[in-house]
Design a protein around this motif. Structure first.
Motif, PDB file in Angstrom:
ATOM      1  N   ALA A 154       0.961  -1.081   0.035  1.00 41.05           N
ATOM      2  CA  ALA A 154       0.067  -0.006  -0.084  1.00 41.05           C
ATOM      3  C   ALA A 154       0.746   1.398   0.036  1.00 41.05           C
ATOM      4  CB  ALA A 154      -0.774   0.097   1.156  1.00 41.05           C
ATOM      5  N   GLY A 155       1.924   1.063   0.651  1.00 43.71           N
ATOM      6  CA  GLY A 155       2.911   2.158   0.753  1.00 43.71           C
ATOM      7  C   GLY A 155       3.588   2.657  -0.672  1.00 43.71           C
ATOM      8  N   ILE A 156       3.505   1.551  -1.381  1.00 41.61           N
ATOM      9  CA  ILE A 156       4.333   1.857  -2.598  1.00 41.61           C
ATOM     10  C   ILE A 156       3.017   2.102  -3.983  1.00 41.61           C
ATOM     11  CG2 ILE A 156       5.528   0.630  -4.830  1.00 41.61           C
ATOM     12  CD1 ILE A 156       6.928  -1.142  -2.217  1.00 41.61           C
ATOM     13  N   LEU A 157       2.161   1.242  -3.828  1.00 42.90           N
ATOM     14  CA  LEU A 157       1.185   1.338  -4.648  1.00 42.90           C
ATOM     15  C   LEU A 157      -0.056   2.156  -4.400  1.00 42.90           C
ATOM     16  CD1 LEU A 157       0.795  -2.322  -4.939  1.00 42.90           C
ATOM     17  CD2 LEU A 157       2.043  -1.017  -7.011  1.00 42.90           C
ATOM     18  N   GLY A 158      -0.136   2.831  -3.338  1.00 38.60           N
ATOM     19  CA  GLY A 158      -1.420   3.776  -3.162  1.00 38.60           C
ATOM     20  C   GLY A 158      -2.168   3.183  -1.762  1.00 38.60           C
ATOM     21  N   GLU A 159      -2.735   3.880  -1.098  1.00 40.94           N
ATOM     22  CA  GLU A 159      -3.497   3.514   0.029  1.00 40.94           C
ATOM     23  C   GLU A 159      -4.823   2.869  -0.578  1.00 40.94           C
ATOM     24  OE1 GLU A 159      -2.756   3.034   3.174  1.00 40.94           O
ATOM     25  OE2 GLU A 159      -0.803   3.869   2.791  1.00 40.94           O
ATOM     26  N   ARG A 160      -5.380   3.202  -1.673  1.00 46.30           N
ATOM     27  CA  ARG A 160      -6.551   2.647  -2.333  1.00 46.30           C
ATOM     28  C   ARG A 160      -6.626   1.635  -3.318  1.00 46.30           C
ATOM     29  NH1 ARG A 160      -6.360   8.225  -3.302  1.00 46.30           N
ATOM     30  NH2 ARG A 160      -6.495   7.647  -5.734  1.00 46.30           N
ATOM     31  N   THR A 161      -5.201   0.766  -3.036  1.00 40.99           N
ATOM     32  CA  THR A 161      -5.014  -0.204  -3.914  1.00 40.99           C
ATOM     33  C   THR A 161      -5.552  -1.461  -3.276  1.00 40.99           C
ATOM     34  OG1 THR A 161      -3.039   0.799  -4.851  1.00 40.99           O
ATOM     35  CG2 THR A 161      -3.324  -1.467  -5.093  1.00 40.99           C
ATOM     36  N   PRO A 162      -6.505  -2.368  -4.027  1.00 38.30           N
ATOM     37  CA  PRO A 162      -7.046  -3.545  -3.316  1.00 38.30           C
ATOM     38  C   PRO A 162      -5.802  -4.396  -3.260  1.00 38.30           C
ATOM     39  CG  PRO A 162      -8.557  -2.990  -5.393  1.00 38.30           C
ATOM     40  CD  PRO A 162      -7.156  -1.814  -5.305  1.00 38.30           C
ATOM     41  N   ILE A 163      -5.443  -5.267  -2.378  1.00 34.97           N
ATOM     42  CA  ILE A 163      -4.125  -6.112  -2.348  1.00 34.97           C
ATOM     43  C   ILE A 163      -4.693  -7.414  -1.543  1.00 34.97           C
ATOM     44  CG2 ILE A 163      -1.872  -6.364  -1.103  1.00 34.97           C
ATOM     45  CD1 ILE A 163      -1.756  -3.223  -1.012  1.00 34.97           C
ATOM     46  N   VAL A 164      -4.035  -8.475  -2.118  1.00 42.69           N
ATOM     47  CA  VAL A 164      -3.915  -9.849  -1.420  1.00 42.69           C
ATOM     48  C   VAL A 164      -2.840 -10.533  -1.211  1.00 42.69           C
ATOM     49  CG1 VAL A 164      -4.860 -12.320  -1.938  1.00 42.69           C
ATOM     50  CG2 VAL A 164      -6.295 -10.247  -2.906  1.00 42.69           C
ATOM     51  N   ARG A 165      -2.698 -10.736  -0.172  1.00 40.06           N
ATOM     52  CA  ARG A 165      -1.592 -11.510   0.438  1.00 40.06           C
ATOM     53  C   ARG A 165      -1.579 -12.800   0.452  1.00 40.06           C
ATOM     54  NH1 ARG A 165       1.893 -10.187   6.141  1.00 40.06           N
ATOM     55  NH2 ARG A 165       3.557 -11.832   5.646  1.00 40.06           N
ATOM     56  N   CYS A 166      -0.624 -13.714  -0.164  1.00 39.17           N
ATOM     57  CA  CYS A 166      -0.786 -14.971  -0.193  1.00 39.17           C
ATOM     58  C   CYS A 166       0.301 -15.830   0.290  1.00 39.17           C
ATOM     59  CB  CYS A 166      -1.276 -15.536  -1.723  1.00 39.17           C
ATOM     60  SG  CYS A 166      -1.337 -17.397  -1.734  1.00 39.17           S
ATOM     61  N   MET A 167       0.174 -16.979   0.922  1.00 45.72           N
ATOM     62  CA  MET A 167       1.349 -17.625   1.683  1.00 45.72           C
ATOM     63  C   MET A 167       1.257 -19.137   1.043  1.00 45.72           C
ATOM     64  SD  MET A 167       4.291 -17.612   3.423  1.00 45.72           S
ATOM     65  CE  MET A 167       5.083 -19.058   2.899  1.00 45.72           C
ATOM     66  N   PRO A 168       2.002 -19.272   0.023  1.00 44.15           N
ATOM     67  CA  PRO A 168       1.709 -20.667  -0.714  1.00 44.15           C
ATOM     68  C   PRO A 168       2.934 -21.436  -0.150  1.00 44.15           C
ATOM     69  CG  PRO A 168       2.962 -19.251  -1.934  1.00 44.15           C
ATOM     70  CD  PRO A 168       2.934 -18.545  -0.892  1.00 44.15           C
ATOM     71  N   ASN A 169       2.940 -22.706  -0.401  1.00 46.53           N
ATOM     72  CA  ASN A 169       4.317 -23.756  -0.219  1.00 46.53           C
ATOM     73  C   ASN A 169       4.510 -24.496  -1.417  1.00 46.53           C
ATOM     74  OD1 ASN A 169       2.194 -25.673  -0.154  1.00 46.53           O
ATOM     75  ND2 ASN A 169       2.322 -26.257   1.971  1.00 46.53           N
ATOM     76  N   THR A 170       5.807 -25.092  -1.363  1.00 46.17           N
ATOM     77  CA  THR A 170       6.351 -25.779  -2.406  1.00 46.17           C
ATOM     78  C   THR A 170       5.389 -26.849  -3.174  1.00 46.17           C
ATOM     79  OG1 THR A 170       7.446 -27.187  -1.126  1.00 46.17           O
ATOM     80  CG2 THR A 170       8.672 -25.199  -1.818  1.00 46.17           C
ATOM     81  N   PRO A 171       4.641 -27.734  -2.676  1.00 47.72           N
ATOM     82  CA  PRO A 171       3.834 -28.591  -3.276  1.00 47.72           C
ATOM     83  C   PRO A 171       2.778 -27.772  -4.156  1.00 47.72           C
ATOM     84  CG  PRO A 171       4.043 -29.121  -0.995  1.00 47.72           C
ATOM     85  CD  PRO A 171       4.571 -27.671  -1.025  1.00 47.72           C
ATOM     86  N   ALA A 172       2.780 -26.459  -4.274  1.00 45.95           N
ATOM     87  CA  ALA A 172       1.837 -25.934  -5.248  1.00 45.95           C
ATOM     88  C   ALA A 172       2.253 -26.136  -6.461  1.00 45.95           C
ATOM     89  CB  ALA A 172       1.904 -24.467  -4.935  1.00 45.95           C
ATOM     90  N   ALA A 173       3.753 -26.352  -6.628  1.00 48.17           N
ATOM     91  CA  ALA A 173       4.158 -26.823  -8.053  1.00 48.17           C
ATOM     92  C   ALA A 173       3.774 -28.103  -8.739  1.00 48.17           C
ATOM     93  CB  ALA A 173       5.767 -26.935  -7.814  1.00 48.17           C
ATOM     94  N   ILE A 174       3.156 -28.857  -7.864  1.00 49.49           N
ATOM     95  CA  ILE A 174       2.503 -29.957  -8.632  1.00 49.49           C
ATOM     96  C   ILE A 174       0.910 -30.090  -8.152  1.00 49.49           C
ATOM     97  CG2 ILE A 174       4.328 -31.583  -8.453  1.00 49.49           C
ATOM     98  CD1 ILE A 174       3.343 -32.708  -5.935  1.00 49.49           C
ATOM     99  N   GLY A 175       0.276 -28.804  -7.789  1.00 49.70           N
ATOM    100  CA  GLY A 175      -1.014 -28.757  -7.673  1.00 49.70           C
ATOM    101  C   GLY A 175      -1.685 -29.129  -6.415  1.00 49.70           C
ATOM    102  N   LYS A 176      -0.629 -29.509  -5.470  1.00 43.96           N
ATOM    103  CA  LYS A 176      -1.064 -30.047  -4.265  1.00 43.96           C
ATOM    104  C   LYS A 176      -0.553 -29.055  -2.922  1.00 43.96           C
ATOM    105  CE  LYS A 176      -0.774 -34.955  -5.787  1.00 43.96           C
ATOM    106  NZ  LYS A 176      -2.493 -34.933  -5.758  1.00 43.96           N
TER     107      LYS A 176
END
Length: 271
Positions: free
Chosen positions: A107-129
């Motif tokens: 928000a500090g970089i893009l602007g306070e009115r920016t819709p932002i989603v933060r996602c925490m994935p993990n490595t099995p995402a590489a095989i769809g799991k």
């Protein structure tokens, strides 16, 4: 051209997500514009039929994508985000998969009115799991949250949290968690070899046992504790082993300490 999504970064995670979107038909190649400075990584995105560029400045100026997915290392996330400032404070939703970088930073970089989603994935995402956990700021509409969850589901299961502070715990459990399981496989393999099994057989037994048990736990309606009890005959071999692992809450204490160490480090890195 009409761009629905800009993918900033096509390394291991970015490429895995891209393949998942296209394979599941959640997006078409024409929907995606990939920005990747590395020529080899850019080429593999192009091979999938997507438009590619080495720099964010090459995104058509008339285009306002619905999403920008930031799939780069935390060390360069601020620098990369700066290149997309023109899309901030508008209709574009930014989705970050960079560990340890809070919404306030974007928000500090893009602007306070920016819709932002933060996602925490993990490595099995590489095989769809994978396990994908998301937090959205208040500017992200319910419809957009649903769309983001649908896109991320191509890489695995998706969970939502309403308190961004819990991301440190998420990082410690599912983000770092695959490494804990890999180490357990290493340990079980070593123990199997110590018990006399050939190395190749030991590795197969350890890996398949962990895979099978996890799959059964995921597909069963039973609690893992009950599944454990079902395998454990009184005074049998499993009971003898569990007496070592569970005696004095030994394994539970060790895992709890490990998760807390990871959570505390995540807090430090986010400062």
């Amino acid at each position: 051209m009409t761009i629905k999504l800009v993918l900033a970064g096509c390394g291991n995670m970015g490429y895995a997500m891209l393949v998942g979107w296209l394979k599941s038909a959640k997006l078409k190649p024409a929907d995606v514009f990939v920005v990747e400075p590395n020529e080899a990584l850019r080429a593999r995105a192009a091979a999938l039929g997507c438009a590619v560029a080495a720099d964010a400045g090459d995104i058509p100026s008339a285009s306002t994508p619905a999403f920008v997915v930031l799939a780069v290392k935390p060390q360069v996330i601020r620098e990369v985000t700066e290149a997309y400032k023109r899309l901030g404070n508008g209709a574009t939703t930014f989705v970050s998969v960079a560990a340890g970088t809070p919404v306030a930073t974007f928000a500090g970089i893009l602007g306070e009115r920016t819709p932002i989603v933060r996602c925490m994935p993990n490595t099995p995402a590489a095989i769809g799991k994978g396990m994908m956990v998301v937090f959205s700021n208040s500017l992200v509409s319910e419809a957009t949250r649903t769309t983001v969850a649908d896109l991320l589901s191509a890489s695995g299961a998706v969970a939502t949290i309403d308190d961004e502070g819990l991301m440190d715990a998420v990082t410690a459990v599912s983000g770092s968690g695959p490494a804990y399981i890999f180490h357990f496989i290493e340990c079980l393999t070593a123990a199997a070899e110590q018990a006399g099994l050939p190395a190749e057989t030991a590795r197969l037994l350890a890996m398949q046992t962990v895979y099978g048990a996890a799959s059964l736990a995921a597909e069963s309606k039973e609690d893992p504790g009950l599944l454990r009890q079902q395998v454990t005959s009184p005074n049998g071999t499993t009971a003898a082993a569990l007496g070592v692992l569970m005696g004095g809450d030994r394994l539970k204490t060790l895992v709890t300490e490990a998760v807390e160490a990871a959570r505390a480090r995540s807090v430090e890195l986010g400062k």
